[in-house]
Scaffold this motif. Structure first.
Motif, PDB file in Angstrom:
ATOM      1  N   LEU A 107       0.823  -1.195   0.000  1.00  0.00           N
ATOM      2  CA  LEU A 107       0.000   0.000   0.000  1.00  0.00           C
ATOM      3  C   LEU A 107       0.866   1.257   0.000  1.00  0.00           C
ATOM      4  N   LEU A 108       1.905   1.274   0.818  1.00  0.00           N
ATOM      5  CA  LEU A 108       2.814   2.418   0.839  1.00  0.00           C
ATOM      6  C   LEU A 108       3.515   2.607  -0.505  1.00  0.00           C
ATOM      7  N   SER A 109       3.903   1.504  -1.135  1.00  0.00           N
ATOM      8  CA  SER A 109       4.535   1.586  -2.452  1.00  0.00           C
ATOM      9  C   SER A 109       3.571   2.147  -3.476  1.00  0.00           C
ATOM     10  N   LEU A 110       2.343   1.674  -3.447  1.00  0.00           N
ATOM     11  CA  LEU A 110       1.328   2.152  -4.381  1.00  0.00           C
ATOM     12  C   LEU A 110       1.058   3.640  -4.166  1.00  0.00           C
ATOM     13  N   LEU A 111       0.941   4.063  -2.917  1.00  0.00           N
ATOM     14  CA  LEU A 111       0.721   5.480  -2.629  1.00  0.00           C
ATOM     15  C   LEU A 111       1.897   6.331  -3.090  1.00  0.00           C
ATOM     16  N   SER A 112       3.102   5.829  -2.927  1.00  0.00           N
ATOM     17  CA  SER A 112       4.294   6.544  -3.373  1.00  0.00           C
ATOM     18  C   SER A 112       4.298   6.697  -4.890  1.00  0.00           C
ATOM     19  N   ILE A 113       3.932   5.652  -5.593  1.00  0.00           N
ATOM     20  CA  ILE A 113       3.877   5.703  -7.061  1.00  0.00           C
ATOM     21  C   ILE A 113       2.807   6.683  -7.512  1.00  0.00           C
ATOM     22  N   LEU A 114       1.638   6.627  -6.881  1.00  0.00           N
ATOM     23  CA  LEU A 114       0.556   7.549  -7.242  1.00  0.00           C
ATOM     24  C   LEU A 114       0.951   8.996  -6.972  1.00  0.00           C
ATOM     25  N   TYR A 118       1.110  11.962  -9.671  1.00  0.00           N
ATOM     26  CA  TYR A 118       0.365  13.192  -9.422  1.00  0.00           C
ATOM     27  C   TYR A 118       1.261  14.417  -9.566  1.00  0.00           C
ATOM     28  N   GLN A 119       2.492  14.316  -9.056  1.00  0.00           N
ATOM     29  CA  GLN A 119       3.438  15.439  -9.160  1.00  0.00           C
ATOM     30  C   GLN A 119       3.856  15.670 -10.600  1.00  0.00           C
ATOM     31  N   LEU A 120       3.958  14.610 -11.399  1.00  0.00           N
ATOM     32  CA  LEU A 120       4.317  14.766 -12.804  1.00  0.00           C
ATOM     33  C   LEU A 120       3.205  15.438 -13.602  1.00  0.00           C
ATOM     34  N   ILE A 121       1.974  15.093 -13.278  1.00  0.00           N
ATOM     35  CA  ILE A 121       0.838  15.623 -14.039  1.00  0.00           C
ATOM     36  C   ILE A 121       0.557  17.069 -13.647  1.00  0.00           C
ATOM     37  N   PHE A 122       0.612  17.363 -12.351  1.00  0.00           N
ATOM     38  CA  PHE A 122       0.258  18.718 -11.895  1.00  0.00           C
ATOM     39  C   PHE A 122       1.473  19.420 -11.470  1.00  0.00           C
TER      40      PHE A 122
END
Length: 122
Positions: A107-114, A118-122
């Protein structure tokens, strides 16, 4: 292939140093190994270490339980009944805690990837 005496000696010295740092120093307890790691090491040497990807239905049992059958799944003298016996193995009592830790890390890995996306898009 023949292994040199020096490389074998170096490997033995490294393993003994690790054992001295891990186990209690006693004159009576001279040979101390973690059985699963030892069996995996020997199994890898002779080609019978359990391969999780070749037995996807048994992954849960192979990760959270231990039986001698798992080293008979593949390699020389593989036994067809080993898969059935591994399927009957019950997980060790503390597997619930292992799963909580594993799922938390996923879950932590998934949140880190998301967060990165998110930072790349916005």
């Amino acid at each position: 292939a023949v292994v040199s005496t020096q490389s074998t000696g170096n490997a033995i010295n490294l393993e003994r140093a690790w054992e001295r740092s891990w186990y209690y120093n006693s004159k009576r307890l001279t040979l101390q190994k973690i059985p699963i790691l030892y069996n995996d090491q020997i199994g890898q040497e002779i080609g019978c270490k359990p391969d999780l990807w070749r037995h996807p239905r048994l992954i849960w049992n192979l990760l959270f339980s231990v039986s001698a059958f798992q080293w008979r799944l593949n390699g020389p003298n593989a036994w067809e009944g080993a898969a059935v016996q591994c399927g009957k193995m019950k997980p060790v009592p503390f597997y619930h805690y292992s799963m909580i830790v594993l799922l938390s890390l996923l879950l932590l890995s998934l949140l880190s990837i998301l967060r990165c996306f998110y930072q790349l898009i916005f």
